[in-house]
Write an enzyme that holds these catalytic residues in place. Structure first.
Site, mmCIF file in Angstrom:
data_model
loop_
_atom_site.group_PDB
_atom_site.id
_atom_site.type_symbol
_atom_site.label_atom_id
_atom_site.label_comp_id
_atom_site.label_asym_id
_atom_site.label_seq_id
_atom_site.Cartn_x
_atom_site.Cartn_y
_atom_site.Cartn_z
ATOM 1 N N ALA A 47 0.848 -1.204 0.000
ATOM 2 C CA ALA A 47 0.000 0.000 0.000
ATOM 3 C C ALA A 47 0.875 1.243 0.000
ATOM 4 C CB ALA A 47 -0.901 0.005 1.235
ATOM 5 N N LYS A 107 9.616 4.940 14.817
ATOM 6 C CA LYS A 107 9.997 5.403 16.166
ATOM 7 C C LYS A 107 9.088 6.524 16.648
ATOM 8 C CE LYS A 107 12.988 7.677 13.187
ATOM 9 N NZ LYS A 107 14.020 7.395 12.251
ATOM 10 N N GLU A 131 12.497 -3.840 15.672
ATOM 11 C CA GLU A 131 13.961 -3.772 15.737
ATOM 12 C C GLU A 131 14.525 -2.552 15.011
ATOM 13 O OE1 GLU A 131 16.387 -6.071 17.385
ATOM 14 O OE2 GLU A 131 17.170 -4.071 17.047
ATOM 15 N N GLU A 192 17.060 15.194 6.746
ATOM 16 C CA GLU A 192 15.786 15.466 6.076
ATOM 17 C C GLU A 192 15.843 16.858 5.449
ATOM 18 O OE1 GLU A 192 13.506 13.039 6.221
ATOM 19 O OE2 GLU A 192 14.842 11.911 7.522
ATOM 20 N N LYS A 207 14.077 7.684 20.070
ATOM 21 C CA LYS A 207 14.799 6.409 20.207
ATOM 22 C C LYS A 207 15.179 6.169 21.666
ATOM 23 C CE LYS A 207 16.439 6.862 15.480
ATOM 24 N NZ LYS A 207 17.466 7.476 14.618
HETATM 25 P P1 NDP Z 1 9.587 7.276 3.067
HETATM 26 O O1 NDP Z 1 9.056 8.645 3.308
HETATM 27 O O2 NDP Z 1 10.730 7.090 2.157
HETATM 28 O O3 NDP Z 1 8.397 6.332 2.566
HETATM 29 C C1 NDP Z 1 7.109 6.398 3.099
HETATM 30 C C2 NDP Z 1 6.202 5.472 2.279
HETATM 31 O O4 NDP Z 1 4.912 5.494 2.870
HETATM 32 C C3 NDP Z 1 6.033 5.879 0.822
HETATM 33 O O5 NDP Z 1 6.088 4.754 -0.011
HETATM 34 C C4 NDP Z 1 4.637 6.503 0.780
HETATM 35 O O6 NDP Z 1 3.952 6.305 -0.436
HETATM 36 C C5 NDP Z 1 3.939 5.700 1.852
HETATM 37 N N1 NDP Z 1 2.822 6.438 2.407
HETATM 38 C C6 NDP Z 1 2.815 7.693 2.924
HETATM 39 N N2 NDP Z 1 1.577 8.025 3.327
HETATM 40 C C7 NDP Z 1 0.789 6.964 3.045
HETATM 41 C C8 NDP Z 1 -0.598 6.696 3.182
HETATM 42 N N3 NDP Z 1 -1.415 7.610 3.701
HETATM 43 N N4 NDP Z 1 -1.057 5.487 2.794
HETATM 44 C C9 NDP Z 1 -0.237 4.564 2.260
HETATM 45 N N5 NDP Z 1 1.085 4.781 2.071
HETATM 46 C C10 NDP Z 1 1.577 5.947 2.465
HETATM 47 O O7 NDP Z 1 9.930 6.688 4.531
HETATM 48 P P2 NDP Z 1 11.142 5.745 4.937
HETATM 49 O O8 NDP Z 1 11.100 4.504 4.117
HETATM 50 O O9 NDP Z 1 12.394 6.516 5.015
HETATM 51 O O10 NDP Z 1 10.752 5.400 6.460
HETATM 52 C C11 NDP Z 1 9.745 4.467 6.763
HETATM 53 C C12 NDP Z 1 9.787 4.234 8.276
HETATM 54 O O11 NDP Z 1 11.059 3.698 8.646
HETATM 55 C C13 NDP Z 1 9.612 5.501 9.118
HETATM 56 O O12 NDP Z 1 8.863 5.196 10.262
HETATM 57 C C14 NDP Z 1 11.039 5.880 9.499
HETATM 58 O O13 NDP Z 1 11.120 6.604 10.698
HETATM 59 C C15 NDP Z 1 11.648 4.491 9.671
HETATM 60 N N6 NDP Z 1 13.095 4.449 9.518
HETATM 61 C C16 NDP Z 1 13.671 4.941 8.390
HETATM 62 C C17 NDP Z 1 15.035 4.884 8.221
HETATM 63 C C18 NDP Z 1 15.690 5.383 6.976
HETATM 64 O O14 NDP Z 1 16.924 5.290 6.892
HETATM 65 N N7 NDP Z 1 14.949 5.898 5.996
HETATM 66 C C19 NDP Z 1 15.898 4.313 9.280
HETATM 67 C C20 NDP Z 1 15.183 3.786 10.403
HETATM 68 C C21 NDP Z 1 13.833 3.866 10.524
HETATM 69 P P3 NDP Z 1 4.416 6.994 -1.832
HETATM 70 O O15 NDP Z 1 5.753 6.383 -2.111
HETATM 71 O O16 NDP Z 1 3.391 6.637 -2.813
HETATM 72 O O17 NDP Z 1 4.523 8.457 -1.517
HETATM 73 N N1 HSE Z 2 17.298 10.832 10.442
HETATM 74 C C1 HSE Z 2 17.700 9.657 11.144
HETATM 75 C C2 HSE Z 2 19.204 9.718 11.395
HETATM 76 C C3 HSE Z 2 17.317 8.443 10.322
HETATM 77 O O1 HSE Z 2 19.872 10.642 10.909
HETATM 78 O O2 HSE Z 2 19.727 8.871 12.101
HETATM 79 C C4 HSE Z 2 17.314 7.145 11.091
HETATM 80 O O3 HSE Z 2 16.418 7.130 12.125
#
Ligand code: NDP
Ligand code: HSE
Length: 435
Positions: A47, A107, A131, A192, A207
């Site tokens: 999704a 988180k 994890e 970001e 965290k």
């Molecule tokens: P992204 O912003 O890259 O991806 C978010 C995804 O969620 C996208 O595919 C988006 O869809 C989808 N999405 C957003 N809103 C909706 C909705 N309303 N319904 C369905 N799908 C939705 O996030 P990340 O992959 O970076 O992060 C995901 C999680 O992992 C977060 O909780 C983050 O804190 C955690 N995390 C991330 C890390 C990292 O290095 N990135 C490290 C550790 C934890 P679409 O693509 O169509 O916009």
């Molecule tokens: N923005 C976060 C960092 C991503 O810099 O560590 C992982 O949680």
């Protein structure tokens, strides 16, 4: 001979940096994962917000949907990688309500709504695995939850935000300024677009709340975590720290305080001076590390990538295998233990050592006045280094290392120093951790 495994339906919510890599690995290594899990993991769908958005990796178009709700119904395992509070929270509650186990890296959600999710899971005997929610690829949740379940954790000191470690490390190694390095961190994709969550310590505080809850079997709400960021750290503070034998790191510190039977905990995030000899001082770049001290196990260090799509996907898939094993074995899930429910002390009651840097006029009696203010405040001096600059109107720079003092005493003393006629400027006040 191929083994016939029971099929488990896996619903993936989100295909961004992490989700797209999880989907790719799940599809690529399906057979191996089935052998490890004892179940065939069938990716039932993904999704997203926009099914036509470009993805980091190529994934079958027919798996995508915008209907998360229908995907969740009938899934055995739901992987939530949307991030943020809503709709992630509602989707997870739906998943638990329909009997699925949940895997999440969220988180922000766990630090604010963790107890609600864990209670919902407990009611139906499901499990929530997370994890990847603290320190990305580094196994730290399972060690705290399982491996150290027979021990008593005394302290956790973690570098749990990669962006801030990258910034501080480059300031340290190149003498660069905060703003220049932050711009590079954004260009390289570590920070970001709005880096407030990283540089102001919000991400690390989330965290810290998660780690402290697990380590001390106590529900730690996010607003009980004292938080300071790194925006006030300058190149000259880093230089001064180096001359005194320290590096500056943004630390998440979770600590057990007091005697057995009258214990409390402290959870805090701030930039601190770490001695060069401490293992956390040599954590470079965007890496994370978590240093755990436990009564019986002693000191343990967990180190590696704290972020990154494919790295974080590793931790998520580990959870998926655990969830699948539990589903196959049956029985109720392992709930979160908050039995200890220790009181969380406010920052004012915490004691640490400090380094106070002052600019003072270079005149007779100044040092004695400064020493008097510290003494009146109950802050004991451990070291003093004085350097003098300028000839016509010389200014002395005093770097004062203190013995342990409470935040309350220290902060009242620093206020008194700032008001004193002999002090031109309080340049910085930093805590010392890890000695
Ligand atoms: P992204 O912003 O890259 O991806 C978010 C995804 O969620 C996208 O595919 C988006 O869809 C989808 N999405 C957003 N809103 C909706 C909705 N309303 N319904 C369905 N799908 C939705 O996030 P990340 O992959 O970076 O992060 C995901 C999680 O992992 C977060 O909780 C983050 O804190 C955690 N995390 C991330 C890390 C990292 O290095 N990135 C490290 C550790 C934890 P679409 O693509 O169509 O916009
Ligand atoms: N923005 C976060 C960092 C991503 O810099 O560590 C992982 O949680």
């Amino acid at each position: 001979m191929t083994t016939e495994y029971r099929r488990l339906r896996v619903a993936l919510l989100g295909a961004g940096a992490v989700g797209s890599q999880v989907a790719a690995l799940l599809l690529r290594h399906g057979d191996e994962l089935a052998d490890r899990a004892g179940a065939a993991l069938e990716l039932a769908g993904i999704a997203v917000r926009d099914v036509d958005a470009p993805r980091d990796v190529e994934l079958p178009r027919e798996l995508f949907t915008t209907d998360a709700e229908s995907l969740v119904v009938g899934a055995d395992i739901v992987i939530e990688l949307i991030g943020g509070i809503e709709p992630a929270r509602t989707s997870i509650l739906q998943a638990i309500g329909s009997g699925a186990d949940v895997v999440t890296a969220n988180k922000a959600l766990l630090a604010t709504h963790g107890p609600e999710l864990f209670e919902a899971a407990d009611r139906v005997g499901a499990s929530v695995y997370y994890e990847a929610a603290a320190a990305g690829a580094i196994p730290i949740i399972r060690p705290l939850r399982d491996s150290l379940a027979g021990d008593r954790v005394v302290r956790i000191m973690g570098i749990v935000n990669g962006t801030t470690n990258y910034i501080l490390d480059r300031m340290e190694t190149e003498g660069a300024d905060f703003a220049d390095v932050l711009a590079d961190a954004q260009r390289l994709g570590y920070a970001e677009a709005d880096p407030t969550a990283d540089v102001e310590g919000y991400d690390a505080a989330q965290k810290a709340a998660i780690l402290a809850s697990l380590a001390f079997h106590t529900a730690v709400p996010l607003d009980a975590v004292h938080r300071e960021g790194i925006t006030s750290i300058t190149a000259s503070m880093i230089e001064e720290a180096r001359s005194a034998g320290f590096v500056i790191k943004l630390l998440a510190v979770c600590e057990r305080l007091g005697a057995e039977g009258a214990e409390s905990i402290s959870v805090r995030v701030y930039p601190a001076l770490v001695p060069h000899s401490h293992p956390l001082a040599s954590v470079h770049g965007a890496n994370n590390a978590v240093f755990v001290e436990a009564e019986a196990a002693g000191s343990l260090m967990f180190y590696g990538a704290g972020a990154g799509g494919v790295q974080t996907a590793s931790a998520v898939l580990g959870d998926v295998v655990s969830a699948a094993r539990r589903h196959i074995a049956g029985g109720v899930g392992v709930g979160e233990s908050t039995r200890a429910n220790l009181p969380i002390v406010p920052i004012g009651h915490v004691t640490t050592r400090y380094q106070i840097t002052l600019e003072v006029s270079d005149a007779p009696g100044v040092l004695a006045t400064v020493a008097g203010i510290l003494s009146d405040g109950g802050v004991s001096v451990a070291t003093v280094v004085q350097t003098v600059e300028g000839e016509a109107e010389p200014t002395a720079r005093l770097v004062i290392g203190t013995h342990r003092a409470t935040e309350q005493a220290l902060s009242a003393t620093v206020d008194a120093l700032a008001e004193s006629a002999v002090v031109e400027r309080v340049v910085s006040v930093l805590r010392v951790e890890g000695e």
